[in-house]
Design a protein around this motif. Structure first.
Motif, PDB file in Angstrom:
ATOM      1  N   LEU A 113       0.848  -1.197   0.000  1.00  0.00           N
ATOM      2  CA  LEU A 113       0.000   0.000   0.000  1.00  0.00           C
ATOM      3  C   LEU A 113       0.878   1.240   0.000  1.00  0.00           C
ATOM      4  O   LEU A 113       1.811   1.360   0.810  1.00  0.00           O
TER       5      LEU A 113
ATOM      6  N   ARG B 221      -4.312   6.553  -3.054  1.00  0.00           N
ATOM      7  CA  ARG B 221      -3.971   5.305  -2.369  1.00  0.00           C
ATOM      8  C   ARG B 221      -3.789   4.245  -3.439  1.00  0.00           C
ATOM      9  O   ARG B 221      -4.729   3.919  -4.157  1.00  0.00           O
TER      10      ARG B 221
ATOM     11  N   ASP C 268      -2.144  -3.109  -3.683  1.00  0.00           N
ATOM     12  CA  ASP C 268      -2.499  -4.389  -4.281  1.00  0.00           C
ATOM     13  C   ASP C 268      -2.314  -5.487  -3.249  1.00  0.00           C
ATOM     14  O   ASP C 268      -1.435  -5.407  -2.379  1.00  0.00           O
TER      15      ASP C 268
ATOM     16  N   TRP D  36      -4.950  -8.185  -6.870  1.00  0.00           N
ATOM     17  CA  TRP D  36      -6.044  -7.228  -7.042  1.00  0.00           C
ATOM     18  C   TRP D  36      -5.459  -5.837  -6.818  1.00  0.00           C
ATOM     19  O   TRP D  36      -4.954  -5.509  -5.751  1.00  0.00           O
TER      20      TRP D  36
ATOM     21  N   SER E 194      -5.903  -1.793  -6.658  1.00  0.00           N
ATOM     22  CA  SER E 194      -6.946  -0.796  -6.411  1.00  0.00           C
ATOM     23  C   SER E 194      -7.127   0.057  -7.662  1.00  0.00           C
ATOM     24  O   SER E 194      -6.167   0.571  -8.231  1.00  0.00           O
ATOM     25  N   GLY E 195      -8.356   0.160  -8.104  1.00  0.00           N
ATOM     26  CA  GLY E 195      -8.647   0.980  -9.286  1.00  0.00           C
ATOM     27  C   GLY E 195      -8.443   0.267 -10.603  1.00  0.00           C
ATOM     28  O   GLY E 195      -8.860   0.763 -11.645  1.00  0.00           O
TER      29      GLY E 195
END
Lengths: 97, 726
Positions: free
Chosen positions: B371, B412, B415, B442, B444-445
């Motif tokens: 992150l 932010r 993954d 996965w 983010s976005g």
């Protein structure tokens, strides 16, 4: 250009400094030691190589021995054994010629 | 500052105390000699582990045993040149090309396989580092003398540390807590006033050697301004950088290992036009000299990590490991006509289970998360209508206040992923191996992405090794940080410069190495790699004069972006003490841009080739060491708007240029003295700053750097090593 000239002079001085060596009487000693890893080998090589009178050093990890070729006029087996022990390893003469 | 120096000194003095009874095993050997990185991940063949180099004189060589094509720069290699920091440690390597991001900030960037270093994953003992805000100056912040070795792996590497490695991986092995060197000090000074000081202390505490630590301290500074080319700008910024780190190791005889540590960095640098008065006192340069263009950058960072490995059986063929890392980084930068301030919280967690119960079949399963939380503020002045040729005083004395704008962006980027890696080795562990890595993340976005990777190695005899490697890499783009040089221009920045596109690339390649006569020191090696992007942030200087546009590859019609790389390496030791290494690299980089013409998709500012010759001669027992390195750096295509500037680049390409380095080292017991020279041909890039006489115009550009900014440099240094003794 000036910097280059200074640099070349330094190299030349270094080359002169490395020339001419007096004759030596070489002896070989092999110590049974407690060296057991590459770090030990490195430590021995980095230190014993610079002991007075030492001409060659090799470490054999397979039989845990240290072989030193030295100038008899400048050092002796006791001094060298002491230097090895100071590094934390055992040093018992097993061969001297 | 004084406290830090006092602390380092105190640790060194404590280490030098008389010690009567050092840690000894019953056999009489010091108990601190233990495996170091093995145990967290086990003896993986493709990850990059610590190696102890003893008798090898050569500083760079291709590893014979690694499954992936890996070039190793040893501690000896790091001592061949000034190597003040990581960026300067690659001059012997043709695989990695190092350049400046721009001509004012001193930020360095590397290229591997013809691509920007942002596509190369940087690891600190197998932890991802130098990400985000740390990337523009990260190479400057790793002191070369802190390192024990560097391993450069080409192609896609293990999936264990994520899939950000697209073109390769560079792993740094630091000096170890278990090193029997209670004090190591290195100091050097260059004729341009650049000064380096490193102090490292490795200490082993208890009798059975369970606890050990290493303290690493570094200060470097550049205190004098130089302007050799007379363009009014400092060739190198004035700067002062300090960094301090402390690493701990707990090693239990059961095989359990615990490693943790922290690191702090503080750097302040000032570049740009040289003021008549050198010291502005307590006010900033922009306040003291408002009519001069200057850059001021203030970076700070504090981070810590934890690595723990737990064996699940006595033989340690099955174990679990946890790796956690957190770093806070802040950057305040002022480029006179624009500012970029940002803070980044960065966290990384990896949980692994490894099993080697069945010989020849190893597998690793794991979960990981990453992150990055950014808070960016980008400010810029829109009063930049002067254009090339406008007097530099126009901006300041026109009596007009600049119209400033600010863009704020909180983002932010995270993954979470799961991965598995299966390794098969032939019974003899050398003839054949294969590593299949599968990873699902996965983002983010951007949603779910699947990344497979495969590595094969076949060594049919002692003389031949063949390798093949391929797979997918993914990373978020950070446009302003990835292209940090664009802040040192007068151009307007447009497009997706605050967006974070998920860049996507596939890399395939192979390598054949012939060890002549079965020797491990005389070899000829050829490798080829191709990196093909499916998505990439594209930088374009030529869309509109005075504007830099950042666009996305996938939004351009019929777009492509790829590089082909071919490299050959030859190394030999014709007799004891003499090592010769000859390396050549050819790169073909192509990229679609908005501004490109149909026939010319050559990627700008990417060198076509590089050749390196390194000769080292060491006298018996390495008491004198002579190093010489010559390199030829091939031309690169320039941006169209640069053609004809100052009578240069008429054919659209930069000239090829040579670089020479030499160093002589004299070694005594525990003390090395060295003197050397860099860039001995005194070659400098002519006019590295475009429109330097009108820095407040849109034509001003300090970002198009392709050659050396500094001329010949002479340096001298000393290394003092105190070994642990009885």
């Amino acid at each position: 250009m000036k910097k280059l000239a200074i640099f070349a002079c330094t190299l030349a001085l270094v080359a002169v400094a490395t020339s001419s060596k007096p004759k030596t009487v070489k002896r070989t000693v092999v110590y049974a030691s407690t060296v057991e890893c590459k770090n030990c080998e490195k430590k021995v090589m980095e230190n014993i190589s610079f002991e007075k009178g030492v001409k060659d050093v090799s470490v054999d990890l397979s039989d845990r021995s240290v072989k030193i070729v030295f100038d008899e006029a400048k050092t002796d087996t006791t001094t060298l054994a002491k230097a090895i022990r100071k590094l934390g390893y055992g040093a018992k003469v097993v061969k001297f010629e | 500052m004084k406290k830090i120096l006092f602390y380092i000194l105190a640790m060194g003095l404590w280490a030098l105390r008389p010690s009567g009874a050092e840690a000894q095993t019953p056999s009489g050997t010091p108990a601190v000699q233990m495996p170091d990185t093995v145990g967290i991940y086990g003896e993986r063949k493709d990850t990059l582990e610590q190696t102890v180099f003893t008798s090898r004189g050569n500083g760079n060589f291709l590893s014979k045993g690694k499954d992936i094509r890996t070039e190793v720069i040893t501690a000896a290699g790091l001592c061949k040149m000034a190597c003040c920091n990581l960026a300067e440690s690659f001059e012997n390597s043709a695989s990695v090309t190092v350049g400046y991001s721009d001509a004012v900030t001193g930020a360095r960037q590397i290229r591997l396989l013809g691509q920007n270093g942002i596509y190369t994953q940087m690891l600190d003992e197998n932890r991802p580092v130098m990400r985000g805000l740390a990337s523009p100056f990260g190479l400057n912040y790793v002191p070369g003398q802190w390192l024990e070795s560097i391993q450069i792996a080409k192609g896609v590497t293990s999936v264990i540390n994520g899939v950000e490695s697209m073109t390769g991986q560079i792993n740094m092995e630091h000096r170890k807590p278990t090193d029997e060197k209670p004090l190591y000090v290195q100091a050097s000074v260059m004729d341009d006033s650049k000064t380096d000081l490193n102090i490292v202390s490795s200490l082993q505490f208890d009798e059975d050697g369970k606890w050990s630590t290493v303290v690493l301290g570094h200060i470097d500074g550049n205190f004098k301004s130089m302007d050799h080319n007379g363009d009014g700008f400092m060739d190198d910024p004035r700067q002062l950088m300090m960094t301090l780190s402390n690493r701990w190791l707990y090693f239990d005889p059961s095989g359990m290992q615990l490693r943790f540590g922290w690191r702090a960095i503080r750097d302040h640098r000032m570049g740009g036009q040289m003021p008549a008065e050198n010291d502005p006192g307590h006010v900033s340069w922009s306040e003291a000299f408002p009519n001069l263009w200057n850059s001021q950058i203030f970076n700070q960072s504090l981070g810590g990590y934890l690595k723990a490995g737990f064996p699940l059986n006595e033989a340690n063929t099955s174990n679990v490991a946890l790796v956690a890392d957190y770093t806070y980084y802040s950057m305040e930068s002022d480029f006179t006509t624009r500012t970029f301030n940002s803070g980044q919280h960065s966290a990384f967690v990896n949980l692994l289970y490894q099993n080697q119960d069945v010989e020849q079949h190893h597998f690793t399963l794991g979960l990981s998360g990453m992150l990055d939380v950014f808070k960016d503020e980008y400010g810029y002045s829109t009063l930049l209508t002067g254009g090339p040729g406008t007097p530099s005083t126009w901006y300041c004395y026109a009596g007009l206040a600049p119209v400033t704008s600010q863009v704020e962006n909180d983002s932010r980027l995270g993954d979470v992923g799961a991965f598995g890696e299966y390794t098969f080795h032939s019974a003899d562990e050398t003839t054949f191996s294969s590593i299949l890595g599968l990873r699902g993340d996965w983002f983010s976005g951007a949603g779910f992405r699947f990344s497979p990777r495969l590595t094969l190695k076949w060594a049919p005899s002692e003389s031949w090794v063949f390798r093949a490697n391929g797979g997918r890499g993914l990373r978020y783009s950070l446009p302003l940080l990835d292209n940090f040089g664009i802040l040192s221009t007068g151009k307007k920045i447009e497009g997706y410069f605050m967006d974070h596109t998920l860049e996507d690339a596939w890399t395939f390649g192979g390598n054949a190495t012939w060890y002549i006569g079965g020797s491990s020191t005389t070899y000829f090696s050829v490798d080829y790699f191709r990196t093909q992007f499916r998505e990439q942030m594209i930088l374009d200087y030529d869309v509109t004069p005075g504007v830099i546009v950042l666009s996305s590859l996938s939004q351009l019609p019929d777009a492509h972006s790829y590089t082909n790389n071919l490299q050959a390496d030859f190394s030999t030791e014709p007799f004891e003490g003499l090592t010769l290494t000859l390396t050549g690299r050819w790169t073909d980089a192509r990229q679609t841009r908005i501004s490109q013409t149909a026939s010319d998709d050559v990627k700008p500012m990417t060198s076509r080739y590089k050749g390196v010759l390194n000769v080292q001669y060491a006298t018996h027992l390495n008491k004198w060491i002579f190093d010489f390195t010559a390199s030829i750096n091939g031309p690169c295509k320039v941006w169209d708007y640069m053609k004809g500037y100052d009578g240069m680049y008429a054919d659209g390409y930069t000239p090829a240029f040579p670089l020479l380095y030499a160093q002589v080292t004299k070694r005594f017991k525990g003390v090395d003295f060295y003197v050397g020279g860099e860039n001995l041909t005194n070659y400098r890039q002519p006019s590295p700053i475009l429109h330097a006489d009108t820095p407040f115009s849109e034509g001003f550009d300090a970002s198009c750097v392709w050659g050396p900014l500094m001329g010949i440099k002479i340096y001298a240094g000393i290394r003092v090593t105190i070994w642990k003794t009885e």
